[in-house]
Each structure stands twice: as structure tokens, then as C-alpha cells.
Write an enzyme that holds these catalytic residues in place. Sequence first.
Site, short mmCIF file in Angstrom:
data_model
loop_
_atom_site.label_atom_id
_atom_site.label_comp_id
_atom_site.label_asym_id
_atom_site.label_seq_id
_atom_site.Cartn_x
_atom_site.Cartn_y
_atom_site.Cartn_z
N ASP A 191 -76.35 101.10 -16.39
CA ASP A 191 -75.48 100.12 -16.38
C ASP A 191 -76.31 98.97 -15.65
O ASP A 191 -76.03 98.85 -14.49
CB ASP A 191 -74.13 100.14 -15.57
CG ASP A 191 -73.30 98.84 -15.50
OD1 ASP A 191 -73.48 97.77 -16.37
OD2 ASP A 191 -72.78 98.84 -14.68
N TYR A 240 -28.69 89.99 -19.22
CA TYR A 240 -27.73 88.89 -19.65
C TYR A 240 -26.89 88.21 -18.64
O TYR A 240 -26.46 87.05 -18.79
CB TYR A 240 -26.79 89.58 -20.71
CG TYR A 240 -27.37 89.96 -22.03
CD1 TYR A 240 -27.90 89.16 -23.00
CD2 TYR A 240 -27.65 91.44 -22.36
CE1 TYR A 240 -28.61 89.63 -24.31
CE2 TYR A 240 -28.30 91.93 -23.36
CZ TYR A 240 -28.79 90.93 -24.40
OH TYR A 240 -29.41 91.49 -25.46
N HIS A 280 -23.44 91.53 -29.65
CA HIS A 280 -24.66 92.44 -29.62
C HIS A 280 -24.64 93.50 -30.87
O HIS A 280 -23.70 94.10 -31.09
CB HIS A 280 -24.92 93.29 -28.28
CG HIS A 280 -26.34 93.52 -27.94
ND1 HIS A 280 -26.86 94.54 -28.64
CD2 HIS A 280 -27.11 93.10 -26.99
CE1 HIS A 280 -28.24 94.74 -28.16
NE2 HIS A 280 -28.38 93.59 -27.36
N GLY A 281 -25.75 93.83 -31.20
CA GLY A 281 -25.82 94.94 -32.49
C GLY A 281 -25.44 96.30 -31.61
O GLY A 281 -25.68 96.45 -30.46
N ASP A 282 -24.85 97.30 -32.41
CA ASP A 282 -24.28 98.57 -31.55
C ASP A 282 -25.61 99.33 -31.36
O ASP A 282 -25.12 100.64 -30.72
CB ASP A 282 -23.45 98.86 -32.39
CG ASP A 282 -23.64 99.69 -33.75
OD1 ASP A 282 -24.95 99.45 -34.22
OD2 ASP A 282 -23.10 100.19 -34.61
N ASP A 283 -26.69 99.26 -31.52
CA ASP A 283 -27.85 99.89 -31.30
C ASP A 283 -28.08 99.99 -29.60
O ASP A 283 -28.65 101.16 -29.36
CB ASP A 283 -29.22 99.53 -31.99
CG ASP A 283 -29.50 97.99 -31.61
OD1 ASP A 283 -28.51 97.25 -31.60
OD2 ASP A 283 -30.54 97.81 -31.05
C1 SPV Z 1 -67.74 97.60 -15.07
O1 SPV Z 1 -66.83 97.96 -15.57
O2 SPV Z 1 -68.97 97.47 -15.75
C2 SPV Z 1 -67.75 96.72 -13.92
C3 SPV Z 1 -66.79 97.22 -12.82
O3 SPV Z 1 -68.49 95.91 -13.75
S1 SPV Z 1 -67.65 98.12 -11.86
O4 SPV Z 1 -68.20 99.24 -12.32
O5 SPV Z 1 -66.56 98.72 -10.96
O6 SPV Z 1 -68.56 97.69 -10.96
MG MG Z 2 -70.29 95.78 -14.96
#
Ligand code: SPV
Ligand code: MG
Length: 432
Positions: free
Chosen positions: A204, A75, A89-92
Site C-alpha cells: 500500500d 406515525y 394501512h395495508g394489513d401486511d
Molecule cells: C486504506 O484503507 O487504505 C486507508 C485506511 O487508508 S488505513 O489503512 O487505516 O490507513
Molecule cells: Mg489508504
Amino acid sequence: MKTIYLGLSGDIIHPGIINIIREAAKHGEVLAGLLTDSAIAPHKRLPYLTWAQRLEVVENIKGISKVVPQEEWSYIPNLKKYKPDAIIHGDDWRSGPLSREREEVMAVMKEMGGVVIEIPYTQGVNSTALSELMRSVGTTPDVRLKTLRRLIDTKKPVRIMEAHSGLSGLIIENLAVEKDDGFHSFDGIWSSSLTDSTSKGKPDIEAVDLTTRLQDLTNILECTTRPIIFDGDTGGKPEHFVFTVRTLERNGVSAVIIEDKMGLKKNSLFGTDVNQELCPIMDFCEKLIAGKKAQVTREFMIISRLESLIAGFPVSHALERARAYVAAGADGIMIHSKEKSGDDVREFCEKFRAEFRGVPLVLVPTTYNRFTEKELVSWGASIIIYANHMLRASYPAMMRAAKTILEKERSLEADEFCMPIKEILELIPGGK
Ligand code: SPV
Ligand code: MG
């Protein structure tokens, strides 16, 4: 007529706030300091309403004479600027994280010859509890989608954590840790291709089937409200990518990140045996342009991920690509590296920032993880993604419980590694 200062966020108006305004008006004209998004964001969840919307509400509340922006969480700057006769202000705030702020306000008001009016906190109703209630109601795709841009505009860094299931999404949604400067929580969710496939026991590789990725994402969407950044792998062919963009947008996803690899994508953090080919600059730009044309909302973001450093090229190679992608319309750049020192990423960030001050820059510090968020922000980072930690944390925990049962031939000893049944039932709203 005396001036009474009242700082407020004006997001959820409840009887407790009306009570403070009524009390303030008894002492003089009420000057409301309406906290801006950037004043609130580092300390609390971003308000549901924008500042302009909150202004419209607060200006029209009976008893408020004037509204000014309060640009800081504290503030003090506004007290010094407007020199009110009193602050209410509230006293909380006598205990908890606001108590230090209270002391400073007391000192400043005394110095200026003003007073601090504290009124009893209205029990049973407060913005934080109401906010939690609103969260349990959920959100709409439109509101969720727009939140990421608001966060980028107001907060550094925007802190994103990976989720691969409803349960991991719930932790990200609800967890808050109290620190000196307020509550820290995750701002949004990373839908990672790595953890999504790993949680299914699959490698992946490219998201050949967006439908399966979306099924898991739906579980996360159903129990969270925070914005989502989707790992779009390479995005496939431009003809496919335009459909991905529309599908993600329709679901309320805020951003997709696509990487400039080519062919069958492999995870970037694999060993050196991966000789991943990079996509020619023009082809990647073509995909970006097609995606940007396809999106329906203004707010959806397509972020380009540079794989130059992963593929062994120098920073100059990444910068050349960054320039081309920004020119083609990328809403942000993600620079990736598996170099532990962080030197390459840092050099890239500094050079990139010298050319592009306002373009959001995303970092994924999985290997260079000794740097704190503040340090990464000082390099120029806007968004930090913790890309796989929920999944990596869960595996050793499951392993430990399973091993203990095998060793002891009963589950008694495993209990100390497990959440009590009662708690797991209470974890999910309506789960009892
Ligand atoms: C994922 O999390 O799938 C990514 C990031 O693409 S990495 O695994 O670091 O490439
Ligand atoms: Mg990825």
C-alpha cells in the site's frame, strides 16, 4: 368530512399505493404524511427522489387532499398533531417489524376516539421488490455522486464498508440485517488503497497510477448503486490532484479523502518504525484549494485526513490543521489514529465538534473497534468507515479451503467452507 391519515414515502408509486389512496378517499379527505429523508434513512434505503420531488408527485395524485411532512418513522407524533379520524394501512403490518408500530397506533387511535382501517395488502407488487428491481437497472454517475451529501444530512452515522472487487461491492450493495429499528445496511463503499493494492499482492504505497485504481473501481461501479468514497492517498501534487478530482467526479464518486503526509506514502497502520513526514499546512491547503476549484459539481466532496496522531503529535496539532483545512474549503475532516484506547480520537472529536458543529467528521475505527456506532456518533462522528474488513475476512476463508485440500488431497472436506456452485451461479444476476 372525516380526515384519513396515510403515511407514505412516495418514492415508487405503484398500483398497491393507488389502491390504498382510493380506499382512503372513500372514507373522507386523505391527509398524506410524506416521510422525510431523515425519517426513512435509519430504517430503509434512502429514497431515489428527494423530499421536494416526492412532494410534487404525491400532491398531484388524485384522491390526496393535503400533504404534510412525517418527520419520524413512527406515525404517532403526526397522529397526535393532526388528530385524524382514521389512519389507513395495508394489513401486511400485522406481522414483521411493523407489528409493534401497529399496536402503538391502535392504542393511540383508540385513545383519541379514532379508528384504524386495514385493507388487504396488494399481492405481487410492493415498493421493496420494485426498489430491488430498480437497483438491478443501476444508477447514473450524477445520482450516485449526490447521494452521499443527502445521507450526511439525514443519517447518523453514514455507514461505509470497504470493497476491493465487484463481488465485495455486491455484498455491500445487497446485504441487509433486520434489527428492532428496521433494516440495517451499508450506506456506501470505501475504495481503499490498502485493500485495492493488497488484493493485487502489492504494497500500500502511493497510488502512482490512478488508471489501475480506476479499473478496479469500474468493476465496483458496474454492479452497485451506493455512493463511493475514494481513498486518494496524498493526492499527489496539486497539478495532478485536479485531474484526479475531475476523473472521480466524472465516474460518479461522491468524495475523495486525501491525507496530509508527504513523500512516498506508507500505510498509516504500520508499526512505529515508519517515520512519515507530514505535509506543511500551507502546501496541503494549496492542494485542497486547487481541488475545490477543479470540481464541476457542487456536491463532490474533498475530505482532509489528519495524520497528526499517527505521526505521534498531540491532539492540539491535529486541531490546528483541522482549522486550517476547513478554512481552505475542506468538505469534511477525517481523523486517523492507531491508538487502541480511542482516547485521542475521542478528545479530538469533542474539541473539533465544540468549534465546528456542522462539518462532517469521518472516523476509521480499525484499532479502537470496541466502540459501537452509537458511541462514535456521541463523540461527534458523521461517517464511519470499516476500511479493510471485506479483504481481511476473505483471506482466512481462502486459506482454510486451500489448506484443507492440501491436507486431504481432495476437495470433499473443503466443500463445507465453500459456497455451493449453484449459489455462486445464482449470486450474479444473469449468471446462470
Ligand atoms: C486504506 O484503507 O487504505 C486507508 C485506511 O487508508 S488505513 O489503512 O487505516 O490507513
Ligand atoms: Mg489508504
